[in-house]
Design a protein around this motif. Structure first.
Motif, PDB file in Angstrom:
ATOM      1  N   SER A   1     -26.525 -52.234  15.052  1.00 44.09           N
ATOM      2  CA  SER A   1     -26.231 -50.807  15.189  1.00 44.09           C
ATOM      3  C   SER A   1     -27.082 -50.218  16.308  1.00 44.09           C
ATOM      4  O   SER A   1     -28.108 -50.791  16.706  1.00 44.09           O
ATOM      5  CB  SER A   1     -26.483 -50.083  13.873  1.00 44.09           C
ATOM      6  OG  SER A   1     -27.872 -50.044  13.586  1.00 44.09           O
TER       7      SER A   1
ATOM      8  N   SER B   1     -18.287 -47.437  17.818  1.00 44.33           N
ATOM      9  CA  SER B   1     -19.462 -47.399  16.944  1.00 44.33           C
ATOM     10  C   SER B   1     -20.781 -47.413  17.701  1.00 44.33           C
ATOM     11  O   SER B   1     -21.818 -47.032  17.157  1.00 44.33           O
ATOM     12  CB  SER B   1     -19.430 -48.595  15.993  1.00 44.33           C
ATOM     13  OG  SER B   1     -19.599 -49.800  16.715  1.00 44.33           O
TER      14      SER B   1
ATOM     15  N   ASP C   1     -22.139 -50.156  18.469  1.00 43.11           N
ATOM     16  CA  ASP C   1     -22.783 -51.408  18.075  1.00 43.11           C
ATOM     17  C   ASP C   1     -22.902 -52.356  19.270  1.00 43.11           C
ATOM     18  O   ASP C   1     -21.985 -52.466  20.096  1.00 43.11           O
ATOM     19  CB  ASP C   1     -21.967 -52.120  16.992  1.00 43.11           C
ATOM     20  CG  ASP C   1     -22.038 -51.453  15.636  1.00 43.11           C
ATOM     21  OD1 ASP C   1     -22.844 -50.522  15.463  1.00 43.11           O
ATOM     22  OD2 ASP C   1     -21.268 -51.869  14.738  1.00 43.11           O
TER      23      ASP C   1
END
Length: 276
Positions: free
Chosen positions: A74, A260, A262
Motif C-alpha cells: 500500500s 489504489s 499500490d
C-alpha cells in the motif's frame, strides 16, 4: 536471522538477503475481487509494513487458471520503515488459495534498510521478494545445525531445472555461500553490469536452490526506485525443464496501480508446465 552468509565474487558477486527488519503481522482471511465466475483477482492475508500493509494476490482467467501472482504494498508501506536492521526475521506472506495451481507456496519479504554486502553492489535500502516454491517448514529447515547442511547446499539441481545462465557466483562453494533460512543464491552469468563500484542498483532478479531443487525466484527492488512509480515489464530467463508440475511465470513486472496507489511486484505470464 542473526547470522549472515554473503555471496562473494568479482563482477558477479551477490549478497544473501538475510537483513530484515521487524515487521508486525496483522493476519486476516483471504479476500477476492474481480469478475464474476472463476476469474478475477484474489488476495492473501494483509500484514503491516511501515505505515501501510503488504499482501499477496493472484489473478485468474475466465477458466480459473492463474495468470499472475505478486505482492502489493500500500502507498504508506514505503514510509515509517525501520532504519536499522534487526534479527527479527522476515515477513512471511501466504498466497491466496486460488494460487494453489502455481508452483509457489508463499512469499518471504525482507526490508534491508542499510542494504547488504557487497555494499558496492547492493548497499541501497531495498526490498527482497522471495517467491518460494517450498513450504515455510522447508525454509526454516535450511539450518546450519543440520549435519547434512553442506551436502544439501552443494547438491545443485541439474542445470536444465534452473533458469538458463544462472550460476553460483565465484568466490566459494555453494555450501560456503548458503544462507540459513533461504538457501543458495544464483546470479545471471550474462549480467555484465554487476561490477562493484559502478553498478547502479535499482532492481534485479535472483534465483535460488536447496538440496537439489530450484526453490525460489527473487526480485530485489530499491525503495528509491519504487518511489519513482516505475513501469517495468520484462521476460524472465526460464528453465529448460521443470521438477514439479504447475504454473510458472514467464515474465516479471513492477508497476503502480493507478486506482489504489499500490506498488506491485509481480511474476506474470503464468504457463502450465509438466514435470520431466
Amino acid at each position: 536471522m542473526d547470522s549472515r552468509r554473503f555471496l562473494r565474487g568479482v563482477g558477479l558477486a551477490i549478497a544473501a538477503c538475510t537483513a530484515t527488519a521487524a515487521l508486525v503481522a496483522c493476519g486476516g482471511g483471504s479476500a477476492e475481487a474481480g469478475a464474476a465466475g472463476s476469474g478475477g483477482t484474489f488476495f492473501g492475508p494483509s500484514q503491516n509494513l511501515g505505515n501501510g500493509t503488504a499482501r499477496t494476490y493472484t489473478m485468474l482467467d475466465g477458466s480459473g487458471n492463474p495468470t499472475e501472482i505478486g505482492v502489493r504494498l500500500s502507498p504508506g508501506a514505503l514510509d515509517g520503515l525501520p532504519t536499522a536492521t534487526t534479527p527479527a526475521g522476515a515477513l512471511m506472506l501466504d498466497l491466496p488459495d486460488q494460487a494453489s495451481a502455481t508452483a509457489f507456496d508463499h512469499v518471504m519479504l525482507n526490508w534491508n534498510p542499510q542494504g547488504h554486502d557487497p555494499v558496492t553492489l547492493f548497499g541501497k535500502p531495498h526490498f527482497d521478494f522471495h517467491f518460494d516454491m517450498v513450504d515455510m517448514a522447508s525454509i526454516q529447515a535450511v539450518d546450519p545445525a543440520d549435519p547434512n547442511y553442506a551436502a544439501k547446499a552443494d547438491r545443485l539441481p541439474d542445470a536444465r531445472y534452473v533458469p538458463q545462465g544462472y550460476v553460483v557466483p565465484p568466490g566459494g562453494t555453494a555450501a560456503q555461500q548458503a544462507v540459513p533460512g533461504m538457501g543458495v543464491h544464483l546470479v545471471d552469468s550474462a549480467d555484465s553490469s554487476l561490477v562493484p563500484g559502478s553498478y547502479d542498483f535499482t532492481q534485479i532478479i535472483i534465483n535460488g536452490t536447496w538440496d537439489g531443487r530450484y526453490t525460489f525466484a527473487e526480485p530485489m527492488v530499491t525503495r528509491d526506485w519504487l518511489l519513482t512509480k516505475p513501469t517495468l515489464e520484462q521476460p524472465l530467463k526460464l528453465p529448460q525443464a521443470y521438477q514439479k508440475t504447475g504454473y510458472y511465470p514467464t515474465g516479471y513486472a513492477v508497476r503502480v496501480d493507478d486506482r489504489s496507489g499500490d506498488y506491485v511486484v509481480a511474476l506474470t505470464g503464468m504457463t502450465a508446465r509438466q514435470a520431466s
